[in-house]
Design an enzyme around this catalytic site. Structure first.
Site, PDB file in Angstrom:
ATOM      1  N   CYS A  80    -111.846 -24.113  13.512  1.00  0.00           N
ATOM      2  CA  CYS A  80    -113.057 -23.859  13.041  1.00  0.00           C
ATOM      3  C   CYS A  80    -113.263 -22.265  13.185  1.00  0.00           C
ATOM      4  O   CYS A  80    -111.960 -21.288  12.078  1.00  0.00           O
ATOM      5  CB  CYS A  80    -114.735 -24.334  13.011  1.00  0.00           C
ATOM      6  SG  CYS A  80    -115.634 -24.723  11.740  1.00  0.00           S
ATOM      7  N   HIS A 180    -113.355 -29.704  14.431  1.00  0.00           N
ATOM      8  CA  HIS A 180    -113.489 -30.034  15.592  1.00  0.00           C
ATOM      9  C   HIS A 180    -113.022 -30.940  16.419  1.00  0.00           C
ATOM     10  O   HIS A 180    -113.770 -32.123  16.682  1.00  0.00           O
ATOM     11  CB  HIS A 180    -115.044 -29.374  15.496  1.00  0.00           C
ATOM     12  CG  HIS A 180    -115.603 -28.530  14.917  1.00  0.00           C
ATOM     13  ND1 HIS A 180    -116.114 -26.944  15.970  1.00  0.00           N
ATOM     14  CD2 HIS A 180    -116.291 -28.098  14.534  1.00  0.00           C
ATOM     15  CE1 HIS A 180    -116.534 -26.334  15.720  1.00  0.00           C
ATOM     16  NE2 HIS A 180    -117.137 -26.829  14.497  1.00  0.00           N
ATOM     17  N   GLU A 182    -112.741 -31.403  19.869  1.00  0.00           N
ATOM     18  CA  GLU A 182    -114.047 -31.630  20.634  1.00  0.00           C
ATOM     19  C   GLU A 182    -115.372 -32.594  20.401  1.00  0.00           C
ATOM     20  O   GLU A 182    -116.040 -32.854  21.045  1.00  0.00           O
ATOM     21  CB  GLU A 182    -114.801 -30.398  21.346  1.00  0.00           C
ATOM     22  CG  GLU A 182    -115.344 -29.056  20.340  1.00  0.00           C
ATOM     23  CD  GLU A 182    -115.508 -28.328  19.222  1.00  0.00           C
ATOM     24  OE1 GLU A 182    -115.908 -28.166  18.524  1.00  0.00           O
ATOM     25  OE2 GLU A 182    -113.263 -28.497  18.693  1.00  0.00           O
TER      26      GLU A 182
END
Length: 202
Positions: A80, A180, A182
């Site tokens: 990001c 993202h 994660e």
């Protein structure tokens, strides 16, 4: 393999740390420039404002260390905002200058304040084709705009919202994601695993 996760005092540190830890690694949180000598791969998390991030990196002598890490051909994953700072110019909270890895600007999304939620990405690179048409989690209000056709070749995936959003950038030893991984559950973990195995020299 020693993995470093950069702490620039505004990033989404815990999520990426926990994701890498659950994949069986023991990442090191980088707080100062000397710690860069101890790692093989660098992850720069997302979340935060561009100008604040760049200012923090420069004030704490981290900007040069990232530049050196990049020039030494060690793998970097930017997530990001961690992707966006590798552009040329950023226009969030004032103008700032990134690492200029691609001739691109980071500008506000046209028709909405924020792109948040799950979106499919469309891959144009066979080496990453297992992620084609898969949904990843996005949360951003700025996007990358390329200033020339030549640098567009480094964009390996887009997602379509109100406009096409460059979502995966790969150049030399750098991988950048607008999404993202994660926060993208199983498919995000697979993406992180691929980065951890990735050798840009092959």
């Amino acid at each position: 393999m020693k993995i470093g996760i950069l702490n620039y005092n505004a990033c989404n540190l815990a999520s990426i740390y926990n994701s890498i830890f659950r994949l069986g690694h023991d990442p090191k949180v980088l707080e100062n420039k000397d710690q860069f000598k101890t790692i093989d791969k660098l992850i720069i998390p997302g979340v935060g404002a561009a100008k604040n991030c760049i200012d923090y990196l420069k004030q704490n002598d981290l900007f040069f260390e990232i530049e050196k890490f990049l020039k030494n051909q060690k793998p970097i994953l930017g997530i990001c905002l961690g992707l966006q700072i590798f552009s040329k110019n950023l226009f969030e909270h004032g103008k700032s200058y990134g690492f200029n890895l691609t001739d691109s600007d980071v500008v506000a999304l046209k028709n909405k304040k924020i792109n948040i939620g799950w979106n499919k990405i469309f891959i144009n690179d066979k080496d990453w084709s297992e992620f084609n048409n898969k949904s990843f989690y996005f949360c951003h209000s700025y996007l990358l705009k390329f200033n020339n056709e030549m640098d567009k070749k480094y964009c390996k995936a887009i997602t379509s919202s109100d406009e096409n959003i460059p979502s995966l950038i790969i150049k030399q030893n750098f991988i950048g994601t607008q999404f993202h991984p994660e926060k993208s559950q199983t498919i995000g973990n697979k993406f992180l695993e691929k980065f951890l195995k990735w050798d840009p020299k092959n």
